[in-house]
Design a protein around this motif. Structure first.
Motif, PDB file in Angstrom:
ATOM      1  N   LEU A 274      22.394  54.231  42.972  1.00  0.00           N
ATOM      2  CA  LEU A 274      22.235  55.365  44.041  1.00  0.00           C
ATOM      3  C   LEU A 274      21.374  56.696  43.338  1.00  0.00           C
ATOM      4  N   PRO A 275      20.970  57.480  44.120  1.00  0.00           N
ATOM      5  CA  PRO A 275      20.326  58.614  43.678  1.00  0.00           C
ATOM      6  C   PRO A 275      21.320  59.556  43.170  1.00  0.00           C
ATOM      7  N   ALA A 276      21.290  60.270  41.989  1.00  0.00           N
ATOM      8  CA  ALA A 276      22.354  61.158  41.449  1.00  0.00           C
ATOM      9  C   ALA A 276      22.338  62.530  42.099  1.00  0.00           C
ATOM     10  N   SER A 277      23.180  62.325  43.262  1.00  0.00           N
ATOM     11  CA  SER A 277      23.289  63.800  43.961  1.00  0.00           C
ATOM     12  C   SER A 277      24.851  64.380  43.833  1.00  0.00           C
ATOM     13  N   PHE A 278      24.851  65.685  44.721  1.00  0.00           N
ATOM     14  CA  PHE A 278      26.001  66.430  44.623  1.00  0.00           C
ATOM     15  C   PHE A 278      27.115  65.670  45.344  1.00  0.00           C
ATOM     16  N   LEU A 279      28.384  65.514  44.882  1.00  0.00           N
ATOM     17  CA  LEU A 279      29.606  65.064  45.495  1.00  0.00           C
ATOM     18  C   LEU A 279      30.352  66.205  45.851  1.00  0.00           C
ATOM     19  N   GLY A 280      29.836  66.930  46.733  1.00  0.00           N
ATOM     20  CA  GLY A 280      30.416  68.062  47.543  1.00  0.00           C
ATOM     21  C   GLY A 280      31.609  67.676  48.326  1.00  0.00           C
ATOM     22  N   GLU A 281      31.574  66.674  48.872  1.00  0.00           N
ATOM     23  CA  GLU A 281      32.786  66.004  49.636  1.00  0.00           C
ATOM     24  C   GLU A 281      34.034  65.798  49.003  1.00  0.00           C
ATOM     25  N   GLU A 282      33.831  65.613  47.572  1.00  0.00           N
ATOM     26  CA  GLU A 282      35.095  65.429  46.890  1.00  0.00           C
ATOM     27  C   GLU A 282      35.970  66.679  46.474  1.00  0.00           C
TER      28      GLU A 282
ATOM     29  N   ARG B 122      38.971  70.903  33.509  1.00  0.00           N
ATOM     30  CA  ARG B 122      37.668  71.252  33.020  1.00  0.00           C
ATOM     31  C   ARG B 122      36.449  70.908  33.354  1.00  0.00           C
ATOM     32  N   ASN B 123      35.452  71.471  33.398  1.00  0.00           N
ATOM     33  CA  ASN B 123      34.174  70.797  33.860  1.00  0.00           C
ATOM     34  C   ASN B 123      34.191  70.296  35.466  1.00  0.00           C
ATOM     35  N   ILE B 124      34.768  71.146  36.240  1.00  0.00           N
ATOM     36  CA  ILE B 124      34.663  70.546  37.373  1.00  0.00           C
ATOM     37  C   ILE B 124      33.480  70.498  38.302  1.00  0.00           C
ATOM     38  N   ASP B 125      32.480  71.551  37.835  1.00  0.00           N
ATOM     39  CA  ASP B 125      31.341  71.498  38.460  1.00  0.00           C
ATOM     40  C   ASP B 125      30.471  70.208  37.865  1.00  0.00           C
ATOM     41  N   LYS B 126      30.778  69.918  36.545  1.00  0.00           N
ATOM     42  CA  LYS B 126      30.075  68.665  35.971  1.00  0.00           C
ATOM     43  C   LYS B 126      30.625  67.351  36.814  1.00  0.00           C
ATOM     44  N   ARG B 127      31.799  67.275  37.238  1.00  0.00           N
ATOM     45  CA  ARG B 127      32.518  66.150  37.950  1.00  0.00           C
ATOM     46  C   ARG B 127      31.633  66.068  39.252  1.00  0.00           C
ATOM     47  N   LEU B 128      31.169  67.075  39.800  1.00  0.00           N
ATOM     48  CA  LEU B 128      30.630  67.087  40.939  1.00  0.00           C
ATOM     49  C   LEU B 128      29.174  66.730  41.109  1.00  0.00           C
ATOM     50  N   ASN B 129      28.483  67.495  39.623  1.00  0.00           N
ATOM     51  CA  ASN B 129      26.852  67.380  39.929  1.00  0.00           C
ATOM     52  C   ASN B 129      26.418  66.572  38.651  1.00  0.00           C
ATOM     53  N   PRO B 130      25.920  65.492  38.931  1.00  0.00           N
ATOM     54  CA  PRO B 130      25.522  64.625  37.656  1.00  0.00           C
ATOM     55  C   PRO B 130      24.239  65.358  36.829  1.00  0.00           C
ATOM     56  N   SER B 131      23.569  66.192  37.633  1.00  0.00           N
ATOM     57  CA  SER B 131      22.368  66.945  36.706  1.00  0.00           C
ATOM     58  C   SER B 131      23.002  67.864  35.796  1.00  0.00           C
ATOM     59  N   LEU B 132      24.133  68.088  35.562  1.00  0.00           N
ATOM     60  CA  LEU B 132      24.772  69.081  34.544  1.00  0.00           C
ATOM     61  C   LEU B 132      25.295  68.162  33.466  1.00  0.00           C
ATOM     62  N   LEU B 133      25.456  66.939  33.534  1.00  0.00           N
ATOM     63  CA  LEU B 133      25.475  65.904  32.654  1.00  0.00           C
ATOM     64  C   LEU B 133      24.202  65.255  31.798  1.00  0.00           C
ATOM     65  N   VAL B 134      23.240  65.265  32.703  1.00  0.00           N
ATOM     66  CA  VAL B 134      21.795  64.770  32.217  1.00  0.00           C
ATOM     67  C   VAL B 134      20.912  65.424  33.078  1.00  0.00           C
ATOM     68  N   ASP B 135      20.189  65.966  32.105  1.00  0.00           N
ATOM     69  CA  ASP B 135      19.033  66.979  32.719  1.00  0.00           C
ATOM     70  C   ASP B 135      18.041  65.933  33.372  1.00  0.00           C
ATOM     71  N   ASN B 136      17.664  66.545  34.657  1.00  0.00           N
ATOM     72  CA  ASN B 136      17.042  66.338  35.504  1.00  0.00           C
ATOM     73  C   ASN B 136      17.474  64.755  36.030  1.00  0.00           C
ATOM     74  N   ALA B 137      18.664  64.781  36.078  1.00  0.00           N
ATOM     75  CA  ALA B 137      19.339  63.451  36.583  1.00  0.00           C
ATOM     76  C   ALA B 137      18.615  63.000  37.956  1.00  0.00           C
ATOM     77  N   LYS B 138      18.128  61.856  38.056  1.00  0.00           N
ATOM     78  CA  LYS B 138      17.517  61.239  39.346  1.00  0.00           C
ATOM     79  C   LYS B 138      18.706  59.925  39.904  1.00  0.00           C
ATOM     80  N   THR B 139      18.872  59.385  38.959  1.00  0.00           N
ATOM     81  CA  THR B 139      19.644  57.965  39.361  1.00  0.00           C
ATOM     82  C   THR B 139      20.872  57.693  38.702  1.00  0.00           C
ATOM     83  N   ILE B 140      21.891  57.136  39.479  1.00  0.00           N
ATOM     84  CA  ILE B 140      23.147  56.528  38.830  1.00  0.00           C
ATOM     85  C   ILE B 140      23.600  55.316  39.192  1.00  0.00           C
ATOM     86  N   ILE B 141      23.641  54.626  38.293  1.00  0.00           N
ATOM     87  CA  ILE B 141      23.785  53.176  38.314  1.00  0.00           C
ATOM     88  C   ILE B 141      25.595  53.061  37.906  1.00  0.00           C
ATOM     89  N   ILE B 142      25.906  52.255  39.119  1.00  0.00           N
ATOM     90  CA  ILE B 142      27.644  52.263  38.889  1.00  0.00           C
ATOM     91  C   ILE B 142      28.037  50.686  38.670  1.00  0.00           C
TER      92      ILE B 142
END
Length: 311
Positions: free
Chosen positions: A20-28, A49-69
Motif C-alpha cells: 500500500l501507499p504509506a499514507s497518514f492514518l488519520g482515521e485511527e 509516546r510517539n503518537i504522531d509516528k504511529r499515524l504517519n509512516p514518513s516520521l519513521l522512514v524519511d520520504n516513505a512511499k510504500t508499506i508492505i504488510i
C-alpha cells in the motif's frame, strides 16, 4: 515486478501480504487517543509516546512511499501434553517472533534493493510505533474482531503482523475492505475470564492476562486472583474460542518450532523449574521478556489461584 515480489514473499513463508501507499492514518487517531485517555494501556507507557509516528509512516522512514504488510502463521502443530500444567501462549513456543520475522523482512528488503530498485527502508515487528492492525485492516487482510485481534477470513487470527516501510513506490495492491464477520457472536467476550474485553473491540489491557503475565513489572493485580485459568505467560482464550480459528492450519516455520522438551513438561516440572532449565527452554524465546523471576511470580500467582479456589 509485482509478481516477482509476491513470489519472494511466498518463498519467505509469509501467510499473506499487501502493498500500500504509506499514507497518514488519520482515521485511527480519535480511537487510539480515547483508549489512552482511559488509561487502558496500563503500565505500557510506550503506547503514549510517539503518537504522531504511529499515524504517519514518513516520521519513521524519511520520504516513505510504500508499506508492505505481512502476516506470518504461528499456529502450532501440537500443544502442551499435560492438561493440568501451566499454560503457555502458543506464540511463545518457539524462537522470539521479533527475531524470526525481522530476519525475513530484512531479506525481503535486500531482495527489493537488489532486484527491484535501490531504496532505503526499515522493517517493523511490534516493537516500534506502527499501528499494525490498522494497516492490515486497511489493506484488506482481515477485520478487527470483538477481541481487538485482526481476523483473516482465510486464516483466522493466529499470525504475527510485520511491516516493511520503504522510500520508493511499488505497484500497489487494490485495498479491499473486508467486512466484519463477527455478527452477533460474543464467544470471545463471554470466554474472557477477567472480562478484559470491556466493549466491542475495546480491551482494557490492565485486566488482560497477557498484559498481567508479560508487561507488569511488579506484583500482579490481586483483584484478578482466581481468574487466570492456569495461564502462566500470555493467553489464547479469546482466540481459542473464535470460530474463525477453525481455519487455522499448522505453520512449518522452523524458527517457531518449540524446544523438544517444552510441550512434554508436566505440572511438577513447571513448579520445580530452576534457572538452568529455564535458560535452556527459553534462551531465544519471548518468555525471556518476563524472565525467570517473572515466570516464578506468575506461577505463584496461578498456584494461589488454585489454592484459594480449593479452600
Amino acid at each position: 515486478m509485482l509478481q516477482q515480489l509476491k513470489q519472494k514473499i511466498q518463498k519467505l513463508g509469509f501467510l499473506d501480504s499487501a502493498i500500500l501507499p504509506a499514507s497518514f492514518l488519520g482515521e485511527e487517531e480519535p480511537r487510539f487517543k480515547a483508549w489512552l485517555q482511559k488509561d487502558m494501556h496500563g503500565e505500557m507507557g510506550y503506547m503514549n509516546r510517539n503518537i504522531d509516528k504511529r499515524l504517519n509512516p514518513s516520521l519513521l522512514v524519511d520520504n516513505a512511499k510504500t508499506i508492505i504488510i505481512l502476516l506470518l502463521n504461528y499456529f502450532p502443530e501440537s500443544t502442551q501434553q499435560d492438561s493440568s500444567a501451566p499454560v503457555l501462549s502458543k506464540y511463545a513456543y518457539g524462537t522470539d517472533y521479533h527475531f524470526v520475522m525481522k530476519d525475513k523482512l530484512k531479506e525481503l528488503l535486500q531482495f527489493i534493493q537488489d532486484e527491484v530498485a535501490p531504496c532505503s527502508g526499515r522493517p517493523f515487528v511490534d516493537s516500534a510505533p506502527v499501528l499494525e492492525r490498522a494497516w492490515a485492516r486497511k489493506a484488506g487482510l482481515g477485520w478487527v474482531g470483538k477481541n481487538s485481534n485482526l481476523i483473516s477470513p482465510h486464516h483466522g487470527s493466529y499470525f504475527f503482523i510485520g511491516e516493511l516501510i520503504i522510500d520508493i513506490e511499488l505497484p500497489y495492491d487494490e485495498p479491499k475492505l473486508v467486512r466484519d464477520h463477527c455478527g452477533r457472536c460474543t464467544k470471545c467476550i463471554d470466554a474472557c475470564p477477567t472480562k478484559a474485553i470491556v466493549a466491542d473491540r475495546v480491551v482494557d489491557a490492565r485486566k488482560c492476562i497477557s498484559y498481567q503475565t508479560i508487561e507488569v513489572r511488579g506484583e500482579l493485580d490481586a483483584e484478578l486472583k482466581g481468574q487466570f485459568e492456569n495461564r502462566v505467560f500470555g493467553c489464547d482464550i479469546c482466540q481459542d474460542v473464535c470460530p474463525w480459528n477453525l481455519k487455522s492450519e499448522p505453520h512449518n516455520e522452523a524458527g517457531l518450532k518449540p524446544h523438544p522438551q517444552l510441550l512434554t513438561l508436566q505440572k511438577q516440572d513447571w513448579e520445580t523449574m530452576q534457572r538452568p532449565l529455564f535458560n535452556e527452554l527459553f534462551k531465544k524465546s519471548a518468555v525471556k521478556r518476563t524472565g525467570f523471576k517473572g515466570l516464578q511470580r506468575n506461577l505463584r500467582f496461578i498456584n494461589d489461584d488454585k489454592a484459594n479456589h480449593n479452600e
